[in-house]
Design a protein around this motif. Structure first.
Motif, short mmCIF file in Angstrom:
data_model
loop_
_atom_site.label_atom_id
_atom_site.label_comp_id
_atom_site.label_asym_id
_atom_site.label_seq_id
_atom_site.Cartn_x
_atom_site.Cartn_y
_atom_site.Cartn_z
N UNK A 212 -9.04 -7.82 3.56
CA UNK A 212 -7.68 -8.34 3.51
C UNK A 212 -6.79 -7.47 4.40
N UNK A 213 -5.57 -7.92 4.62
CA UNK A 213 -4.61 -7.21 5.47
C UNK A 213 -4.16 -5.90 4.83
N UNK A 214 -3.64 -5.00 5.67
CA UNK A 214 -3.09 -3.74 5.18
C UNK A 214 -1.85 -4.00 4.34
N UNK A 215 -1.55 -3.06 3.47
CA UNK A 215 -0.41 -3.14 2.56
C UNK A 215 0.76 -2.31 3.07
N UNK A 216 1.95 -2.76 2.74
CA UNK A 216 3.13 -1.91 2.77
C UNK A 216 3.40 -1.52 1.32
N UNK A 217 3.69 -0.23 1.11
CA UNK A 217 3.91 0.28 -0.25
C UNK A 217 5.16 1.14 -0.32
N UNK A 218 5.82 1.06 -1.47
CA UNK A 218 6.96 1.92 -1.76
C UNK A 218 6.87 2.37 -3.21
N UNK A 219 7.61 3.41 -3.53
CA UNK A 219 7.84 3.80 -4.92
C UNK A 219 9.32 3.63 -5.19
N UNK A 220 9.63 3.27 -6.43
CA UNK A 220 11.01 3.02 -6.83
C UNK A 220 11.26 3.75 -8.15
N UNK A 221 12.37 4.46 -8.21
CA UNK A 221 12.81 5.07 -9.46
C UNK A 221 13.89 4.20 -10.06
#
Length: 172
Positions: free
Chosen positions: A51-60
């Motif tokens: 599958x395609x690469x991911x974009x990731x973030x963290x959120x507080x």
């Protein structure tokens, strides 16, 4: 109010827009206030790799919701943004996971907090440590920054983010 940390990822369609819309959907709620958003990181998929690469973030976030209500809110956001669950670890418009909920340990059929594999996943730890560098495992007290996955070089900075407002204006 309780502080919780979420991981949000996307690898279908306009990945950045999906991340922004997920954060916006949380932030407009009366029972959730977004405190921090990490930079955007790109990573190869884990588990199911075709599958395609991911974009990731963290959120507080700060919330009046209990952990189960926060999970329901996250699932509502996923559903509103077209998440379809067909393949475990498969492609998705957006995926929201609760990483930490205050210093609570939650073990239930549909929710485990802290997230049980977060300490092994650089795509989770690197964004999380950007916004909460001193965060510790609530049960062991171990700094997540000391985990081997926090040193992983397979996580590439995709877009630097300087605050919640700047992130939310990204797709406008």
């Amino acid at each position: 109010m309780t502080v919780a940390y979420l991981s949000i990822g996307s690898n279908i369609g306009d990945r950045l827009d999906h991340l922004v819309e997920a954060v916006r959907a949380l932030d407009v709620r009366d029972d959730v206030r977004v405190l921090a958003v990490s930079s955007v990181y790109e990573t190869a998929p884990v588990g199911y790799t075709d599958q395609a690469d991911f974009l990731n973030i963290a959120v507080g976030v700060e919330t009046t919701l209990d952990a189960y209500e926060l999970l329901a809110a996250c699932q509502e956001v996923e559903q509103a943004l077209g998440r379809v669950r067909t393949v475990r670890w498969g492609p998705r418009t957006v995926d929201l996971d609760i990483l930490l909920y205050d210093n609570d340990n939650v073990v239930a059929e549909n929710l485990i907090v802290p997230h049980m594999r977060m300490h092994e996943r650089a795509f989770v730890l690197i964004p999380l440590l950007e916004i909460a560098p001193m965060v510790v495992h609530p049960k062991t007290g171990k700094l997540y920054a000391k985990e081997i996955a926090a040193q992983d070089r397979g996580v590439m900075l995709w877009k630097k983010v300087n605050g919640v407002e700047q992130f939310l204006q990204t797709a406008e």
